[in-house]
Design an enzyme around this catalytic site. Structure first.
Site, mmCIF file in Angstrom:
data_model
loop_
_atom_site.group_PDB
_atom_site.id
_atom_site.type_symbol
_atom_site.label_atom_id
_atom_site.label_comp_id
_atom_site.label_asym_id
_atom_site.label_seq_id
_atom_site.Cartn_x
_atom_site.Cartn_y
_atom_site.Cartn_z
ATOM 1 N N ILE A 381 0.819 -1.216 0.000
ATOM 2 C CA ILE A 381 0.000 0.000 0.000
ATOM 3 C C ILE A 381 0.849 1.260 0.000
ATOM 4 O O ILE A 381 0.306 2.369 -0.022
ATOM 5 C CB ILE A 381 -0.952 0.027 1.225
ATOM 6 C CG1 ILE A 381 -0.160 -0.093 2.533
ATOM 7 C CG2 ILE A 381 -1.991 -1.058 1.121
ATOM 8 C CD1 ILE A 381 -1.018 0.011 3.778
ATOM 9 N N GLY A 382 2.165 1.120 0.016
ATOM 10 C CA GLY A 382 3.017 2.305 -0.026
ATOM 11 C C GLY A 382 4.463 1.956 0.241
ATOM 12 O O GLY A 382 4.802 0.817 0.584
ATOM 13 N N GLY A 384 7.930 3.631 2.255
ATOM 14 C CA GLY A 384 8.472 4.645 3.143
ATOM 15 C C GLY A 384 9.944 4.856 2.877
ATOM 16 O O GLY A 384 10.523 4.313 1.934
ATOM 17 N N GLY A 387 11.496 1.275 3.789
ATOM 18 C CA GLY A 387 10.872 -0.007 3.547
ATOM 19 C C GLY A 387 9.546 0.094 2.825
ATOM 20 O O GLY A 387 9.057 1.172 2.509
ATOM 21 N N ASP A 502 11.986 14.587 7.912
ATOM 22 C CA ASP A 502 11.452 14.153 6.617
ATOM 23 C C ASP A 502 9.963 14.471 6.537
ATOM 24 O O ASP A 502 9.144 13.606 6.199
ATOM 25 C CB ASP A 502 11.700 12.663 6.409
ATOM 26 C CG ASP A 502 11.637 12.270 4.930
ATOM 27 O OD1 ASP A 502 11.725 13.179 4.079
ATOM 28 O OD2 ASP A 502 11.504 11.076 4.637
#
Length: 705
Positions: A381-382, A384, A387, A502
């Site tokens: 789903i994404g 980072g 990871g 970030d």
């Protein structure tokens, strides 16, 4: 002390057990044993990238080394065209002119990652393994994959390049089947045979670590290509084709990898690779072996069978008598060493993960693997900073509903333990309604896993830049106020202040009510309030980095404030930090663009046109001024996050913003610091020299590599 006599015994043992007649030994040549100056030996070779030194590799174009991996194209968030190759510097023999064998067989195994650094950028173009007669192989960008050029002649056998392409771009001029295919190229980017990967469940540019096997059987003229996410070779290849490569595989060839992009931010990385040839005759001297055997045979007839057997038994007994006690001593030393190492590891882990049992729950690896279907690509789903994030569905009792989590899995567990521990130590003790809630963690089987509360609406950037954008103005204002509140908490209300480092729209998550949650603390640092923050690593995302951070490498609350200001301008304007102008020909810095409108007394024109004027003008004006004041190039002029919260709650007036954007002047000593930062934090190596960085835009928001 016991290891030394053991080694002596091992060296002495072959002399004790040696037979009267010597057996000829055939050795396999390694890449380092090939002839000097690029010459090749006509014997089988086998080598592993982990054992190669920098002098064994030739880097061409935009390729670079980083943490043991090879990047083939530029690592940038700004769309560009790029091409790079890496070759083994030593020539490999695929044929033997003095033998009946016209060409050998070979096998390649390598792991790669194709990832897009910018979700809004187009894909392309792909990666390729190739065999070339030239060590200086570097072609054009785009569909040429950094291997071929428009003038390449496929009928030139002596100069033809053989390549297996893993292509992520549909180039109709090269008769590509799809934007996700594998093909065999011989002297041309037009594949002689190709296959669409849609039926195999493999997406080349998914960002997942993918392993490829290429096997060519010279006797059967058969080439097979296999792909897997798991690292286990599947029984069914994705491409199997009958082709005779013997006209192209000569005595001295060079093997390597190449990739290219054209107007995209796609990054191509080779993680590890092995290569071997087989089927060539050994490079041993037959006459010498026969002479040795004959000499041995002449020495034997004087011995009868009984004396020979007795001598062998005596030698064996002597070897056992010497080796037995030493082996026991060595086993004891080895067992002690392993026990001490295990104890140290357990102690360090206890120190590294303090009091986590009292906070987040520890999950087992089996639980998380089942919940994500073995970390299947369909569950992603994404991505980072450190990871990939998976959707995990935990089964529940019959009377209860299943629980859904988001699991972040480190891409390089052996290199990310420090980031894993940092994220745990930061978020395990933090409590705020606008923070992503950590539910648990796992540290088993070499995996580093963090378990978060699942956010059904995903990240802010996907909602903000989706078509159509469903985020209304009140919801956008709530997002800006919520992130300001949580940053004020991190900077000034914690026992130890937290610098996130970030802040960006992709790290802001939206729950079921579209309330913001700040996540991804992989770059965060804890520090006492009375200590000056000094970072040894310039890290973050281009477009969000404060200019003084690029200059000095020191992260402070003000660097977070700058990033927050950019996010606020994104929320108001619906534009990315670095975007294309209306003509699509030039990159535009969002901060510069909004400041120019402010100088022309047209600040309200920066509002996102997709809102169609449905917003509170006073709130829009207030939020745009907050964004500009936070993104001020001079850090001393930026407001503290507590003041920002007061402004957004209408408890204080906005900070005055000058009509003209203040200039930031880098001194000569500052430029030297920039070079030092690039050297200290950049793992890139090209031609033995470190990569350098320099500020490109006036505010230092972009970096040109």
């Amino acid at each position: 002390m016991a290891a030394h006599p053991f080694l002596l015994a091992v060296l002495f043992l072959p002399h004790l057990l040696t037979a009267s007649a010597a057996e000829p030994v055939t050795s396999t040549a390694s890449v380092r044993s090939s002839g000097s100056g690029g010459s090749s030996s006509s014997s089988n070779v086998s080598f592993d990238s982990a054992a190669l030194s920098f002098s064994d590799l030739t880097l061409l174009g935009d390729s670079f080394l980083r943490n043991g991996s090879v990047g083939l194209t530029r690592d940038t968030g700004v769309p560009s065209s790029s091409a790079g190759s890496v070759l083994c510097s030593r020539a490999v023999a695929f044929g033997n002119s003095s033998a009946a064998v016209s060409s050998s067989s070979f096998a390649v195994r390598f792991s790669f990652v194709i990832a897009n650094q910018n979700a809004g950028s187009t894909g392309g173009d792909g990666i390729a393994f190739f065999v070339s007669p030239d060590r200086a192989t570097l072609g054009a960008t785009g569909g040429y994959l950094g291997l071929f050029n428009s003038s390449t002649e496929s009928n030139n056998v002596s100069a033809a390049i053989v390549a297996v392409e893993f292509d992520t771009m549909l180039n109709e001029e090269f008769d590509d089947q799809s934007d996700n295919h594998v093909g065999l190229d011989v002297g041309s980017p037009v594949s002689v045979n190709a296959v669409d990967l849609a039926a195999y469940g493999i997406v080349l540019n998914s960002g997942n670590l993918t392993t490829a096997w290429i096997d060519y059987h010279g006797t059967d003229h058969l080439l097979e290509v296999s792909l897997s996410y798991s690292g286990i070779k599947p029984s069914r290849p994705v491409l199997s084709t009958v082709v005779d490569l013997s006209p192209y595989l000569k005595d001295a060839m060079y093997v390597g990898f190449s990739a290219s992009t054209e107007g995209s931010t796609q990054q191509h990385t080779i993680k590890e690779w092995t290569f071997q040839t087989f089927g060539l005759p050994p490079a041993s001297n037959a006459s010498f072996s026969n002479a040795t055997n004959n000499a041995s045979a002449q020495a034997v007839p004087g011995e009868d069978a009984a004396s020979a057997a007795a001598a062998r038994k005596k030698r064996f007994s002597l070897a056992v008598g010497i080796l037995g006690p030493i082996a026991l001593a060595f086993a004891f030393v080895f067992f002690t060493w392993v026990s001490i190492k295990k104890l140290i590891e357990l102690t360090s882990r206890k120190d590294a993960l303090p009091e986590l049992v009292k906070g987040p729950r520890k999950f087992s690896y089996k639980q998380l693997s089942v919940a994500t279907r073995g970390f299947h690509a369909s569950k992603v789903i994404g991505k980072g900073a450190f990871g990939t994030v998976y959707k995990a569905t935990m089964p529940a009792a019959a009377s209860a509903a299943a629980t859904i989590y988001a699991v972040k899995r480190s891409t390089q567990a052996h290199q990310s333990r420090s980031e894993f521990v940092a994220e745990l130590s930061v978020i395990a003790c933090l409590r705020h309604k606008n923070l992503a809630q950590l539910e648990g963690w796992c540290d088993e089987k070499g995996e580093l896993l963090l378990v978060y509360e699942y956010m059904p609406n995903g990240s802010l950037d996907k909602v903000l830049y989706g078509e159509p954008c469903t985020l209304s103005w009140p919801q956008r204002y709530t997002v800006a106020a919520g992130i300001a509140s949580v940053l004020s908490y991190l900077h000034q209300e914690c026992e130890q202040r937290v610098i996130h480092r970030d802040i960006k729209t992709s790290n802001i998550l939206l729950d079921g009510n579209l309330s913001p949650r700040l996540g991804d603390f992989g770059l965060a640092r804890l520090m006492d309030h009375n200590k000056s923050p000094v970072s040894t690593l310039t890290a973050g995302t281009m477009g969000y980095l404060a200019p003084e951070y690029l200059q000095s490498g020191k992260a402070t609350e003000q660097t977070d404030v700058f990033s927050y200001g950019v996010v606020v301008l994104e929320v108001c304007c619906g534009r990315r930090p670095i975007d294309k102008d209306d003509g699509g020909s030039k990159n535009v810095n969002l901060v510069d663009w909004v400041w120019r409108l402010h100088g022309e007394d047209r600040l309200i024109d920066a509002a996102d046109p997709r809102l169609a004027g449905e917003f509170d003008r006073d709130e829009m004006f207030r939020l745009l001024l907050v964004g500009l004041s936070c993104a001020n190039p001079n850090c001393d002029e930026r407001p503290a996050m507590r003041r920002v919260v007061q402004i957004l709650n209408r408890e204080a007036s906005p900070v005055p913003v000058p009509r003209k954007k203040p200039l930031l002047v880098f001194s000569s000593s500052a430029s030297m610091k920039l070079q030092e930062i690039a050297f200290s934090c950049g793992d890139d190596v090209r031609g033995g020299l470190p990569a350098t960085t320099s500020p490109k835009s006036e505010g230092g928001a972009d970096i040109e590599r």
